[in-house]
Write an enzyme that holds these catalytic residues in place. Structure first.
Site, PDB file in Angstrom:
ATOM      1  N   GLU A 158       0.800  -1.230   0.000  1.00 37.26           N
ATOM      2  CA  GLU A 158       0.000   0.000   0.000  1.00 37.26           C
ATOM      3  C   GLU A 158       0.835   1.284   0.000  1.00 37.26           C
ATOM      4  O   GLU A 158       0.630   2.166   0.830  1.00 37.26           O
ATOM      5  CB  GLU A 158      -0.974  -0.034   1.188  1.00 37.26           C
ATOM      6  CG  GLU A 158      -1.858  -1.285   1.154  1.00 37.26           C
ATOM      7  CD  GLU A 158      -2.719  -1.471   2.400  1.00 37.26           C
ATOM      8  OE1 GLU A 158      -2.697  -0.608   3.286  1.00 37.26           O
ATOM      9  OE2 GLU A 158      -3.393  -2.514   2.480  1.00 37.26           O
ATOM     10  N   GLU A 263      -6.308 -10.474  -1.559  1.00 38.87           N
ATOM     11  CA  GLU A 263      -7.092 -10.277  -0.328  1.00 38.87           C
ATOM     12  C   GLU A 263      -8.581 -10.179  -0.658  1.00 38.87           C
ATOM     13  O   GLU A 263      -9.276  -9.276  -0.196  1.00 38.87           O
ATOM     14  CB  GLU A 263      -6.629  -9.002   0.398  1.00 38.87           C
ATOM     15  CG  GLU A 263      -5.139  -8.959   0.683  1.00 38.87           C
ATOM     16  CD  GLU A 263      -4.698  -7.774   1.550  1.00 38.87           C
ATOM     17  OE1 GLU A 263      -5.555  -7.053   2.091  1.00 38.87           O
ATOM     18  OE2 GLU A 263      -3.475  -7.585   1.674  1.00 38.87           O
TER      19      GLU A 263
HETATM   20  O1  G3I Z   1      -4.904  -8.826  18.752  1.00 39.00           O
HETATM   21  C1  G3I Z   1      -5.324  -7.579  19.321  1.00 39.00           C
HETATM   22  C2  G3I Z   1      -5.980  -7.801  20.646  1.00 39.00           C
HETATM   23  O2  G3I Z   1      -5.011  -8.338  21.529  1.00 39.00           O
HETATM   24  C3  G3I Z   1      -6.544  -6.467  21.153  1.00 39.00           C
HETATM   25  O3  G3I Z   1      -7.207  -6.678  22.339  1.00 39.00           O
HETATM   26  C4  G3I Z   1      -7.511  -5.875  20.126  1.00 39.00           C
HETATM   27  C5  G3I Z   1      -8.040  -4.514  20.547  1.00 39.00           C
HETATM   28  O4  G3I Z   1      -8.480  -3.780  19.422  1.00 39.00           O
HETATM   29  O5  G3I Z   1      -6.811  -5.707  18.932  1.00 39.00           O
HETATM   30  C6  G3I Z   1      -6.304  -6.906  18.387  1.00 39.00           C
HETATM   31  O6  G3I Z   1      -5.589  -6.621  17.240  1.00 39.00           O
HETATM   32  C7  G3I Z   1      -6.335  -6.276  16.110  1.00 39.00           C
HETATM   33  C8  G3I Z   1      -5.968  -7.264  15.009  1.00 39.00           C
HETATM   34  O7  G3I Z   1      -6.573  -6.879  13.813  1.00 39.00           O
HETATM   35  C9  G3I Z   1      -6.397  -8.704  15.342  1.00 39.00           C
HETATM   36  O8  G3I Z   1      -7.787  -8.795  15.403  1.00 39.00           O
HETATM   37  C10 G3I Z   1      -5.969  -4.876  15.697  1.00 39.00           C
HETATM   38  O9  G3I Z   1      -6.447  -3.960  16.656  1.00 39.00           O
HETATM   39  C11 G3I Z   1      -6.557  -4.559  14.354  1.00 39.00           C
HETATM   40  O10 G3I Z   1      -6.052  -3.303  13.906  1.00 39.00           O
HETATM   41  C12 G3I Z   1      -6.140  -5.617  13.365  1.00 39.00           C
HETATM   42  O11 G3I Z   1      -6.770  -5.338  12.134  1.00 39.00           O
HETATM   43  C13 G3I Z   1      -6.177  -5.942  11.000  1.00 39.00           C
HETATM   44  C14 G3I Z   1      -5.774  -4.851  10.016  1.00 39.00           C
HETATM   45  O12 G3I Z   1      -5.324  -5.406   8.807  1.00 39.00           O
HETATM   46  C15 G3I Z   1      -4.621  -4.013  10.577  1.00 39.00           C
HETATM   47  O13 G3I Z   1      -3.465  -4.770  10.712  1.00 39.00           O
HETATM   48  C16 G3I Z   1      -7.216  -6.871  10.365  1.00 39.00           C
HETATM   49  O14 G3I Z   1      -7.433  -7.982  11.237  1.00 39.00           O
HETATM   50  C17 G3I Z   1      -6.688  -7.368   9.022  1.00 39.00           C
HETATM   51  O15 G3I Z   1      -7.714  -8.095   8.360  1.00 39.00           O
HETATM   52  C18 G3I Z   1      -6.291  -6.193   8.139  1.00 39.00           C
HETATM   53  O16 G3I Z   1      -5.748  -6.686   6.951  1.00 39.00           O
HETATM   54  C19 G3I Z   1      -5.352  -5.710   5.979  1.00 39.00           C
HETATM   55  C20 G3I Z   1      -4.115  -6.229   5.274  1.00 39.00           C
HETATM   56  O17 G3I Z   1      -3.114  -6.540   6.206  1.00 39.00           O
HETATM   57  C21 G3I Z   1      -3.604  -5.224   4.238  1.00 39.00           C
HETATM   58  N1  G3I Z   1      -4.647  -4.842   3.319  1.00 39.00           N
HETATM   59  C22 G3I Z   1      -5.920  -4.406   3.909  1.00 39.00           C
HETATM   60  C23 G3I Z   1      -6.425  -5.470   4.894  1.00 39.00           C
HETATM   61  C24 G3I Z   1      -7.759  -5.075   5.467  1.00 39.00           C
HETATM   62  O18 G3I Z   1      -7.624  -3.921   6.225  1.00 39.00           O
END
Ligand code: G3I
Length: 373
Positions: A158, A263
């Site tokens: 990105e 994705e």
């Molecule tokens: O694991 C922690 C947990 O310990 C905590 O209590 C909780 C509180 O919010 O957060 C948890 O982590 C979250 C994680 O997902 C696991 O569920 C993060 O906050 C959250 O930001 C994270 O979101 C991910 C996001 O990327 C950011 O990394 C999504 O699952 C994931 O599907 C998404 O994937 C992205 C790709 O990497 C890149 N392209 C876009 C795609 C969709 O956004």
């Protein structure tokens, strides 16, 4: 009577062998065998087996995995001297045990990078050389650890704005435009055999697509080994058009890189004015109007989703020479990031398996596209 028996037996045997041969495949990985690999983004509960139902679907249906979060910088390298390899090791072991094509996601991104990466011990922003050193150390350490096992890396994720210009991330501001080339170089040095991908969303839109084309051409002109482009495909029922899908696939194929649908999910929920297609900075308040299917998906929408998936897979199959992998961003609807973005707490239906793990109409529609006509 006695002479007839063996011939009847033979006929039944031939008929049953024939029936077995012509039976349509019932799994995604079998259906697209010979065309492209079929993957899913997996979460820790799935690859550690804690979510046994999810793990079962993945093993049965998919022959590739991408880690939804486990390999992101903040998770694998949370502190300067701490690498957390436990979950990533389990992820790679899961892929190997199930003979899957294992993807690494991702090395250099503006999101999910701890703030310390960009700062010195006084909290001041780093300059180019120390930041390049940090990038190289991280890329080397992570890529070398899984050398020969992780077959494909999303190296830079990105890096582009919607208008095709480079995103003003700290990587760009501190290192300069060549941070992208450097990331690919470091990854290639660490594992010369690995596929190296530039991965982005909304590159079906012409301005951003042109930015991605320019970026890849620029890398190729410098001899930087970029092997594939990841078209993330966080899409909706109406965007992008099939023409945009065709044009995007053809444009990247023409550059001589592989096209990976990296994705894939299809959002059926109402879009919001501020929503891009995967910009994580967007976060909107939950309003019941934005969550219309909290009690279930109407059949008309279920069918529209199935039709949309079928149309997309027809494009991927048509371009099977260029498209080498199609990866869904999640397994069941309940796992999807779209339940929490751009509005937290919605009930989303973007994937092929429902919240109970049952295949949806879209699953059958996708399988059908692979059936001989
Ligand atoms: O694991 C922690 C947990 O310990 C905590 O209590 C909780 C509180 O919010 O957060 C948890 O982590 C979250 C994680 O997902 C696991 O569920 C993060 O906050 C959250 O930001 C994270 O979101 C991910 C996001 O990327 C950011 O990394 C999504 O699952 C994931 O599907 C998404 O994937 C992205 C790709 O990497 C890149 N392209 C876009 C795609 C969709 O956004």
């Amino acid at each position: 009577m006695t002479t007839q028996l063996p011939s009847i037996f033979l006929m039944v045997l031939v008929a049953s062998v024939f029936a077995t041969r012509t039976e349509a495949p019932t799994t995604l990985k079998d259906a697209f065998q010979g065309s492209f690999v079929i993957g899913a983004a997996v979460n820790a509960a799935q690859f550690t087996g804690q979510d046994a139902r999810g793990a079962g679907i993945i093993k049965a249906q998919f022959n590739s995995v991408t880690p939804e979060n486990a390999l992101k910088w903040e998770n694998i390298h949370p502190l300067p001297d701490t690498y957390a390899f436990d979950l990533p090791d389990q992820y790679v072991a899961f892929g190997e045990q199930n003979h899957m094509f294992i993807v690494g996601h991702n090395l250099v991104w503006h999101n999910q990078v701890p703030d310390w990466v960009f700062r010195d011990k006084h909290g001041k922003l780093l300059t180019r050389d120390p930041l390049l050193k940090r990038m190289r150390d991280n890329v080397r350490t992570v890529v070398r650890r899984y050398k020969g096992r992780i077959k494909s890396w999303d190296v830079v994720n990105e890096a582009l704005n919607e208008d095709g210009t480079l995103r003003q991330s700290l990587w760009l501001k501190i290192i300069g435009e060549d941070y992208i080339a450097k990331a690919f170089q470091f990854a290639h040095e660490a594992d010369p055999q690995a596929e190296l991908t530039y991965n982005d969303y909304s590159i079906e839109n012409e301005p951003k697509r042109n930015g991605a084309i320019a970026l890849i051409k620029n890398l190729q002109a410098q001899g930087i080994p970029v092997t594939s482009v990841g078209v993330q495909s966080h899409i909706s029922l109406t965007w992008p058009s099939i023409d945009q899908e065709e044009a995007t696939t053809s444009a990247f194929a023409k550059l001589g890189v592989k096209v990976v649908i990296s994705e894939l999910d299809i959002d059926v929920l109402p879009r919001t004015a501020k929503q891009g297609t995967a910009d994580l900075d967007t976060n909107i308040k939950l309003d019941p109007k934005l969550n219309p299917y909290a009690d279930g998906l109407p059949d008309s929408v279920q069918q529209a989703l199935a039709k949309r998936y079928a149309e997309l897979f027809a494009v991927y199959l048509k371009h099977r020479d260029a498209v080498t992998r199609v990866t869904f961003w999640g397994v069941t609807d309940g796992d999807s990031w779209l339940n929490n973005w751009p509005v937290k707490g919605r009930t989303s239906y973007p994937l092929l398996f429902d919240r109970t793990g049952q295949p949806k109409a879209a699953f059958q529609a996708v399988l059908q596209t692979a059936a001989p006509h």
